[in-house]
Scaffold this active site. Structure first.
Site: not given
Ligand code: 5GP
Ligand code: ZN
Length: 113
Positions: A30, A100
């Site tokens: 997260r 990412h």
């Protein structure tokens, strides 16, 4: 591993993170500053600086990132759809120079810049 890279350090267990996925050479954790109900970063375990550094040898890895993003989104309740985005380079808003994918699901609190 790049010594000064925050994502390499998270992957190595040197820094904490809230993992939602591990496997297939990628991790999902997260985002520390979520901008949506669900905000997960799907990250290759190997250090690749950004999307421009992807080569033919990373074809399988790129597919894996997309498939893991789909899986994470589905498992976190967003089978109906989600946002998948990648910042590319500092001029593209990338603040962590380790490739990412952002997985954003549900209500957005703000549009990422
Ligand atoms: P970028 O701006 O490069 O597209 O995305 C980098 C993301 O990494 C940002 O959304 C930022 O909140 C997140 N981030 C930066 N440092 C950390 C950290 O130490 N832990 C976690 N979980 N997320 C981080
Ligand atoms: Zn790294």
């Amino acid at each position: 591993m790049a010594q000064e890279c925050v994502f390499c350090r998270i992957i190595a267990g040197e820094l904490p993170a809230d993992f939602v996925y591990r496997g297939r050479g990628v991790v999902g954790f997260r985002d520390i500053h979520p901008v949506a109900d669900t905000h997960v970063l799907v990250v290759p375990e190997i250090h690749i600086q950004d999307l421009r550094d992807l080569g033919e040898e990373h074809a399988g890895l790129w597919l894996t990132l997309a498939q893991v993003a789909n899986q994470v989104a589905r498992e976190l309740g967003h089978a109906d759809g989600y946002r998948f985005y990648v910042s590319v380079g500092a001029a593209g808003g990338q603040t962590v120079p380790h490739l990412h994918v952002h997985v954003l699901g549900g209500a957005m609190r703000r549009i990422p810049v």
